[in-house]
Write an enzyme that holds these catalytic residues in place. Structure first.
Site, PDB file in Angstrom:
ATOM      1  CE1 TYR A   1      -2.342   3.290   2.425  1.00  0.00           C
ATOM      2  CE2 TYR A   1      -3.745   2.629   0.729  1.00  0.00           C
ATOM      3  CZ  TYR A   1      -3.516   3.394   1.837  1.00  0.00           C
ATOM      4  OH  TYR A   1      -4.126   4.483   1.863  1.00  0.00           O
TER       5      TYR A   1
ATOM      6  CG  ASP B   1       5.932   3.905   0.381  1.00  0.00           C
ATOM      7  OD1 ASP B   1       4.640   3.847   0.116  1.00  0.00           O
ATOM      8  OD2 ASP B   1       6.105   4.568   1.399  1.00  0.00           O
TER       9      ASP B   1
ATOM     10  CE  LYS C   1       2.539   5.389   7.625  1.00  0.00           C
ATOM     11  NZ  LYS C   1       1.173   4.828   8.301  1.00  0.00           N
TER      12      LYS C   1
HETATM   13  P1  KE4 Z   1      -0.798   8.410   3.974  1.00  0.00           P
HETATM   14  O1  KE4 Z   1      -1.465   9.213   2.925  1.00  0.00           O
HETATM   15  O2  KE4 Z   1      -1.941   7.606   5.115  1.00  0.00           O
HETATM   16  O3  KE4 Z   1       0.037   9.450   5.291  1.00  0.00           O
HETATM   17  O4  KE4 Z   1       0.185   7.541   3.935  1.00  0.00           O
HETATM   18  C1  KE4 Z   1      -0.015   6.415   3.057  1.00  0.00           C
HETATM   19  C2  KE4 Z   1       1.069   5.404   2.910  1.00  0.00           C
HETATM   20  C3  KE4 Z   1       2.204   5.167   2.075  1.00  0.00           C
HETATM   21  N1  KE4 Z   1       2.984   4.335   2.192  1.00  0.00           N
HETATM   22  C4  KE4 Z   1       3.085   3.179   3.120  1.00  0.00           C
HETATM   23  C5  KE4 Z   1       3.969   2.367   3.166  1.00  0.00           C
HETATM   24  C6  KE4 Z   1       2.030   3.508   4.154  1.00  0.00           C
HETATM   25  O5  KE4 Z   1       2.111   2.688   5.130  1.00  0.00           O
HETATM   26  C7  KE4 Z   1       1.031   4.397   4.085  1.00  0.00           C
HETATM   27  C8  KE4 Z   1       0.023   4.428   4.949  1.00  0.00           C
HETATM   28  N2  KE4 Z   1      -0.131   3.408   5.827  1.00  0.00           N
HETATM   29  C9  KE4 Z   1      -1.387   3.196   6.501  1.00  0.00           C
HETATM   30  C10 KE4 Z   1      -1.218   2.040   7.479  1.00  0.00           C
HETATM   31  N3  KE4 Z   1      -1.142   0.867   6.718  1.00  0.00           N
HETATM   32  C11 KE4 Z   1      -2.217   4.367   7.063  1.00  0.00           C
HETATM   33  C12 KE4 Z   1      -3.136   4.005   7.892  1.00  0.00           C
HETATM   34  C13 KE4 Z   1      -4.538   4.508   7.397  1.00  0.00           C
HETATM   35  O6  KE4 Z   1      -4.756   4.198   6.218  1.00  0.00           O
HETATM   36  O7  KE4 Z   1      -5.290   5.117   8.162  1.00  0.00           O
END
Ligand code: KE4
Length: 428
Positions: A144, A239, A267
């Site tokens: 993801y 990523d 994060k």
């Molecule tokens: P955000 O757009 O949620 O800040 O980041 C996206 C993203 C991009 N790359 C990686 C490796 C990520 O883990 C994420 C977001 N992680 C999720 C948890 N699996 C965020 C939690 C959520 O979607 O509420």
């Protein structure tokens, strides 16, 4: 465990907000039951609106590596806010955070701040396409990278939890530019790149996958990604939104000694405030507007309060012994969880990279999306609920990683071990 207030708040939220939440995985759909509405948090604990407290292993999905409400971060936010919240103009804080990141990630020669991991990966791919003048990308099944259209193809995290890897609303001519391959499959990767490199702009990879649980790269996999992308002029995007400052202070690239062309972060670098970033080789990043022709912008990018929280976080993390202490805590937790599972006689697989980890209820090695999906999500749901009733809060989905922070104590880990043991006894 009383949760009447959470239940009534969730009812209200559902009237105004899709699914009652502002991000799907928070809705507990994968495990059932009513999500907890959180009142406050401090250190390793979170407190819900019904007065229940939990040892927190979600840590806002990764950012809270120092623990919640860290005094230095709260102080930095208060001081910054008292001088104004946003100017839409450059500030020295953006340089300071960029310098701290560059020191930790030498592969990042130039960096652009954005407001989320999604923005970071979406922008990194646009720059890679602009730089190579090629349209296709390769991602890995179950990974993801945020919710940009072209990346919601066989995505992980919430998408996998819902079992809807390809999201409606993504035009098919977006998806056709996204090639998805099984993680850790060196042979197939080499074959697909060899046959399609002329059209491939970038390979985007979570060097340690945190969105199918926690899946480690097999020996040589990341090296092959680096060699093959080098060979064919393809941009290698790491990523590290989740792995950055989590797997080590220099992320997974320092841990595995692989130098990507672009790195995406998020994060931890915001200390709990909305920050993402992408950066890498000067020759690629100089394509980004206004220096170059690839457009990307953001009203609140580089927001001074968010920068202050990120600076305070990285300054704390850069202190000596921090990562030794984090490693000791994570290792103690790993041993404790394994012992509890063995004692009860429940077959699991446990994977960890630095302070991110996952326990799968399966008897086979988990190396990719398919094997991750072999895990028993029914047992996981029962396990989640039993732990919650014993004051331990883990991710409400088998397909998420768990996290530990600098503020988790030996006492917390002991209590967690007992809760895991008693929970497994009950559901076995
Ligand atoms: P955000 O757009 O949620 O800040 O980041 C996206 C993203 C991009 N790359 C990686 C490796 C990520 O883990 C994420 C977001 N992680 C999720 C948890 N699996 C965020 C939690 C959520 O979607 O509420």
């Amino acid at each position: 465990m009383k949760n009447q207030r959470s239940i009534s708040l969730f009812k209200k939220a559902n009237k105004l907000i899709p699914g009652g939440v502002n991000s799907p995985v928070r809705a507990f759909r994968a495990v059932g039951g009513n999500p907890l509405f959180i009142e406050k948090a401090k250190g390793s604990k979170i407190f819900d609106v019904d007065g229940n407290s939990y040892i927190d292993y979600v840590l806002s999905w990764g950012p809270m590596i120092l623990g919640h409400a860290h005094p230095q971060i709260v102080k930095a936010i208060k001081e910054s806010a008292s001088k104004g919240t946003s100017f839409g103009a450059p500030t020295s804080k953006e340089i300071e955070l960029a310098q701290l990141i560059q020191k930790a990630f030498p592969s990042i020669e130039k960096i652009r701040m954005v407001n989320s991991g999604t923005e970071a990966t979406m922008s990194a791919i646009r720059v890679a396409r602009g730089f190579t003048k090629r349209d296709k990308i390769i991602k890995f099944e179950g990974s993801y990278h945020g919710h940009a259209d072209g990346l919601l193809v066989k995505a992980g995290s919430g998408a996998t939890t819902f079992g809807v890897p390809d999201s409606p609303g993504v035009p098919k001519d977006y998806a056709i530019n996204t090639i998805t391959l099984p993680f850790n499959n060196i042979k197939l990767f080499k074959e697909v790149v060899k046959n399609n490199y002329k059209e491939i702009s970038a390979v985007i990879v979570e060097p340690v996958i945190g969105n199918m649980g926690c899946i480690l790269p097999i020996d040589g996999f990341l090296q092959i990604l680096r060699e093959e992308t080098e060979r064919y002029g393809i941009v290698l995007i790491f990523d590290e939104v989740m792995t950055g400052f989590r797997v080590s202070y220099g992320g997974a690239q320092a841990f595995y000694k692989i130098k990507p062309d672009i790195t995406c972060l998020g994060k931890v670098i915001g200390g709990g405030l909305p920050v993402g970033a992408y950066g890498g080789k000067k020759e690629i990043m100089s394509m980004v507007a206004p220096e170059g022709p690839v457009y990307q912008a953001g009203t609140l990018s580089g927001n001074p309060i968010a920068m202050s929280a990120g600076i305070a976080t990285l300054k704390e993390l850069s202190k000596k012994e921090t990562y030794i202490s984090l490693e000791n805590k994570a290792n103690l937790l790993e041993q404790s969880l394994k012992e509890a599972c063995e004692k009860v006689g429940v077959k699991t697989r446990f994977y960890r990279a630095g302070t991110m980890f996952c326990t799968y209820f399966t008897e086979i090695d988990v190396v990719d999306y398919e094997t991750a999906k072999s895990s028993d999500t029914k047992i996981f749901s029962l396990f989640f609920k039993e732990l919650l009733s014993r004051g331990v809060y883990i991710a409400p989905s088998q397909f998420e990683a768990g996290f530990i922070s600098l503020s988790h104590s030996t006492e917390d880990i002991k209590k967690t071990k007992t809760a895991v043991y008693n929970s497994l006894k009950r559901i076995k």
